[in-house]
Write a protein that holds these residues in place. Sequence first.
Motif, PDB file in Angstrom:
ATOM      1  N   GLY A   1       1.379  -3.205  -6.286  1.00  0.00           N
ATOM      2  CA  GLY A   1       1.655  -1.948  -5.609  1.00  0.00           C
ATOM      3  C   GLY A   1       0.505  -0.988  -5.838  1.00  0.00           C
ATOM      4  N   LEU A   2      -0.015  -0.407  -4.776  1.00  0.00           N
ATOM      5  CA  LEU A   2      -1.142   0.534  -4.868  1.00  0.00           C
ATOM      6  C   LEU A   2      -0.711   1.911  -4.380  1.00  0.00           C
ATOM      7  CD1 LEU A   2      -4.038  -1.604  -3.309  1.00  0.00           C
ATOM      8  CD2 LEU A   2      -3.363  -1.458  -5.717  1.00  0.00           C
TER       9      LEU A   2
ATOM     10  N   MET B   1       0.851  -1.185   0.000  1.00  0.00           N
ATOM     11  CA  MET B   1       0.000   0.000   0.000  1.00  0.00           C
ATOM     12  C   MET B   1       0.888   1.237   0.000  1.00  0.00           C
ATOM     13  SD  MET B   1      -3.123   1.080   0.040  1.00  0.00           S
ATOM     14  CE  MET B   1      -4.082  -0.344   0.602  1.00  0.00           C
ATOM     15  N   GLY B   2       0.507   2.260  -0.767  1.00  0.00           N
ATOM     16  CA  GLY B   2       1.310   3.478  -0.823  1.00  0.00           C
ATOM     17  C   GLY B   2       2.697   3.188  -1.365  1.00  0.00           C
ATOM     18  N   CYS B   3       2.758   2.581  -2.556  1.00  0.00           N
ATOM     19  CA  CYS B   3       4.022   2.012  -3.050  1.00  0.00           C
ATOM     20  C   CYS B   3       5.079   3.058  -3.370  1.00  0.00           C
ATOM     21  CB  CYS B   3       3.772   1.111  -4.250  1.00  0.00           C
ATOM     22  SG  CYS B   3       2.820   1.839  -5.597  1.00  0.00           S
ATOM     23  N   GLY B   4       4.703   4.294  -3.679  1.00  0.00           N
ATOM     24  CA  GLY B   4       5.707   5.319  -3.914  1.00  0.00           C
ATOM     25  C   GLY B   4       6.663   4.949  -5.034  1.00  0.00           C
TER      26      GLY B   4
ATOM     27  N   ALA C   1       3.450   7.987  -8.560  1.00  0.00           N
ATOM     28  CA  ALA C   1       4.022   6.850  -7.839  1.00  0.00           C
ATOM     29  C   ALA C   1       3.766   5.545  -8.587  1.00  0.00           C
ATOM     30  CB  ALA C   1       3.439   6.783  -6.433  1.00  0.00           C
ATOM     31  N   VAL C   2       2.599   5.414  -9.195  1.00  0.00           N
ATOM     32  CA  VAL C   2       2.303   4.211  -9.984  1.00  0.00           C
ATOM     33  C   VAL C   2       3.301   4.087 -11.136  1.00  0.00           C
ATOM     34  CG1 VAL C   2       0.574   3.115 -11.458  1.00  0.00           C
ATOM     35  CG2 VAL C   2      -0.127   4.228  -9.324  1.00  0.00           C
TER      36      VAL C   2
END
Length: 250
Positions: free
Chosen positions: A89-90, A68-71, A96-97
């Motif tokens: 990755g979210l 979560m919050g992969c940055g 960030a994606v």
Amino acid sequence: METRDFELLIGQNIIDKYHSDSGRPDVFELVGLEWDLLDDVWPPSYSPGGELFADLIPFASMSSFLEMGCGTGIMSVLAARAGVERVIGLDINPAAVRNTGMNAERHGVADRVTARESDLYSAVGPDERFDGLYWNPPFLNAPEDRVDTSIWHETMFDPEYAKMRRFLSEGRELLTTRGRAYLWFGEALGNPALVGDLAEETGYELDVLKKIEMSEIPDALADAFPADLVGGEGGQHAAWHLHLLELSPR
């Protein structure tokens, strides 16, 4: 100053520091590897998180993992490099994606890592389940009426820890029978006692996999903090503790 107003001040100072930093590199080094960094993505080199202790997460026993919050995607890439076959990755931040995709390509694991734009779990399919969930979440409990929906406020603040509560409660339904959730969390900024309360409320047992002490604020962020917090008597810094937590559903 009220504690939550103080946390709002610190968070906004950090955001302003980021925006005024013209020296951020396009590529940085962390955990012995090089990583691409796009504008509008939080630089892990400012304040490294749980990826420093990724070897404590049992990736070898996992076939699926969600960050979560992969940055920049560091933990997603490390999971894939450790052998996890399916990594998601979210992040609410579209930059960030893209950044996670770039680093998956850089490290040869793009066939295992998929990044999706998502508001918490909104982009997770109804039948998807995971052996591991991980988040380096917003630490700062700022007043809700002072926080907006910008990417940087979403990254920095979690009023009343509502996002954390959703991460744990909704994530519990996404775990396989052997699944675990992992959190990187701190004290000084952040309230680890509250994480314990949320774990109890949402049906998890909590274990501390790693607790480290930081004697000083990272140089890149030091001037975002008041002088009396940065340095103590005789120029000594206050100790901060950071935790890598494992949460097991009951």
